[in-house]
Design an enzyme around this catalytic site. Structure first.
Site, PDB file in Angstrom:
ATOM      1  N   GLU A  57       0.884  -1.173   0.000  1.00  0.00           N
ATOM      2  CA  GLU A  57       0.000   0.000   0.000  1.00  0.00           C
ATOM      3  C   GLU A  57       0.913   1.211   0.000  1.00  0.00           C
ATOM      4  O   GLU A  57       1.577   1.509   0.990  1.00  0.00           O
ATOM      5  CB  GLU A  57      -0.929  -0.013   1.213  1.00  0.00           C
ATOM      6  N   CYS A  70      -2.010   8.781   2.992  1.00  0.00           N
ATOM      7  CA  CYS A  70      -1.956   8.354   1.587  1.00  0.00           C
ATOM      8  C   CYS A  70      -3.289   8.575   0.888  1.00  0.00           C
ATOM      9  O   CYS A  70      -3.324   8.885  -0.296  1.00  0.00           O
ATOM     10  CB  CYS A  70      -1.581   6.873   1.501  1.00  0.00           C
TER      11      CYS A  70
END
Length: 453
Positions: free
Chosen positions: A227, A261
């Site tokens: 990720e 993010c």
């Protein structure tokens, strides 16, 4: 490892790092523990996970204060992070048995064919500092419950959080070495991953770190989930509820001081509502309280370090020099600590840093787009593909456009978020694999076909 309080710049504590010999001992312990742990009944593993949620809630203040001290998250948001970790424990404690129940398949008369889900072994977790508890728990909760054991290499600026997480599992009743923290430098990660005792790796972090780990894992033929970064578009169409979009957009960009993010980073606003949205958005951003992260009224705290502050400021300066304009904010605050104000940039030129790079801090870039086609083109031109948000009063329109966004998840009339009930992950340079929900618990298992005649 030195812990520098980003709100004050002062040294809080120093932790001794562990050696290659310590790593070897830890992997021996992990292997021995796995041999016993994988045979424990799933219901028992679920009960231990439920106890973990209880431990988190019982001592949430202590754990939250650790987060705030080490990486500067406002205390109210740190408490929310601990509660979210407890929630993911609750989720898998309740649903792991259903997720891991063997699946049946068509077979000829007299035969039974099923897929069983069995653990792989010790898993390495390489985790970031921005959500120092949540990022770990959203992997560890399903991985442990599936029967794996976990070795954590956490970010070097949150060693106290790393050790606290190990203590959470120990206090909840897990075997001593089912979850271990290694306080090691990044230079040792490849050695750990190359060790035959480690059977897989998950990483949340930067693109370069992801590429390095994926390369090593691929060479070793080991399972990996990544990720990575994001430059999430936040699309506001001409029929959107502008006030709601602006209010949610301010939270989506500035939560965790913009260090996420999946934060909304590029605001793509239809020309018909651009002025109204920008005015409301700037008002909402300027209403946020910047200050001491230990104060419960603070909305935006410091960045996690002075280095991150300098990197963000460099990106903004270059974007302003290229022709961008700061409507609010735009330079570091003149105060002690790594503080950068909530910032909104407009007239952003193509290719400048805030347009083409991930900005990890409280900086929003607002673009005016002519129509939905223009919005989609701008949304998809990035190398990233983590999340996206679309705002429209027409849900069918939102569903249709969601299918045209290149991202791992798209939310219509909601900010992008990770939720235990739904799979989470990205595409393109935002990584691969999925966390959470049924997909997450099945990433690090052997999907074994069992045919009985």
């Amino acid at each position: 490892m030195d812990v520098i309080n980003p709100a004050t710049g002062e040294l809080e504590e120093t932790y001794d790092t562990e050696t290659a010999a310590d790593v070897d001992d830890a992997l021996d312990d992990a292997t021995e523990t796995f041999d016993r742990w994988q045979t424990r009944p799933l219901r028992e593993r679920e009960r231990l996970l439920a106890a973990t949620g209880e431990e988190l809630r019982a001592n949430d203040r202590s754990y939250a204060e650790n987060i705030t001290r080490e990486m500067g998250k406002p205390i109210s948001q740190a408490l929310d992070e601990i509660e979210k970790c407890a929630w993911v424990c609750d989720h898998y404690a309740e649903h792991a048995s259903t997720y891991l129940n063997p699946d049946g398949h068509p077979s000829p008369p007299g035969a039974v064919a099923k897929t069983a889900y069995e653990p792989l072994g010790p898993q390495l977790a390489v985790m970031p500092w921005n959500f120092p508890f949540w990022q770990v728990f959203r992997f560890a909760a399903p991985a442990l419950t599936a029967g794996n054991v976990v070795v954590l290499k956490h970010a070097s600026n949150v060693p106290g959080c790393a050790q606290a997480i190990e203590n959470v599992f120990r206090r909840a009743g897990y075997p001593e070495n089912a979850f271990q923290t290694l306080l090691i430098e990044s230079t040792l990660v490849d050695d750990v991953l190359e060790d035959e005792r480690v059977r897989g790796v998950t990483l949340t972090g930067s693109g370069p770190a992801g590429r390095a780990v994926a390369s090593t894992a691929g060479h070793q033929l080991k399972k990996s989930v990544l990720e990575l970064g994001g430059s999430d578009p936040f699309i506001v169409l001409d029929d959107a509820d502008v006030e709601a979009a602006a209010e949610t957009g301010a939270s989506a960009r500035m939560l965790n001081s913009g260090q996420s993010c999946i934060a909304a980073k590029r605001f793509l606003v239809h020309t018909d509502v651009y002025d109204a949205f920008l005015e409301q958005f700037v008002d909402d951003v300027e209403a946020l309280t910047v200050g001491d992260p230990t104060n419960p009224d603070t909305d935006v705290g410091p960045l996690a370090s002075s280095t991150f502050l300098e990197e963000l400021d460099t990106q903004v300066e270059a974007s302003l020099e290229a022709g961008g304009r700061a409507v609010t904010g735009g330079e570091p605050l003149d105060r002690e600590g790594a503080y950068y104000p909530p910032t909104v940039l407009v007239d952003v030129p193509a290719g400048c840093p805030v347009d083409s790079q991930e900005t990890f801090g409280p900086v929003a870039a607002v673009f005016e787009v002519e129509d939905e086609t223009d919005a989609l083109e701008k949304a998809n031109e990035t190398e990233f593909g983590l999340g996206a948000s679309i705002w429209t009063d027409d849900r069918d329109r939102g569903r249709r456009l969601a299918r045209e966004i290149d991202a791992g998840c798209v939310y219509v009339n909601q900010l992008v978020k990770s939720d235990p009930r739904v799979p989470f992950g990205g595409i393109k340079d935002s990584g691969f694999g999925r966390e959470l929900s049924e997909a997450g618990i099945k990433e690090f298992v052997n999907r074994k076909t069992v045919w009985v005649e």
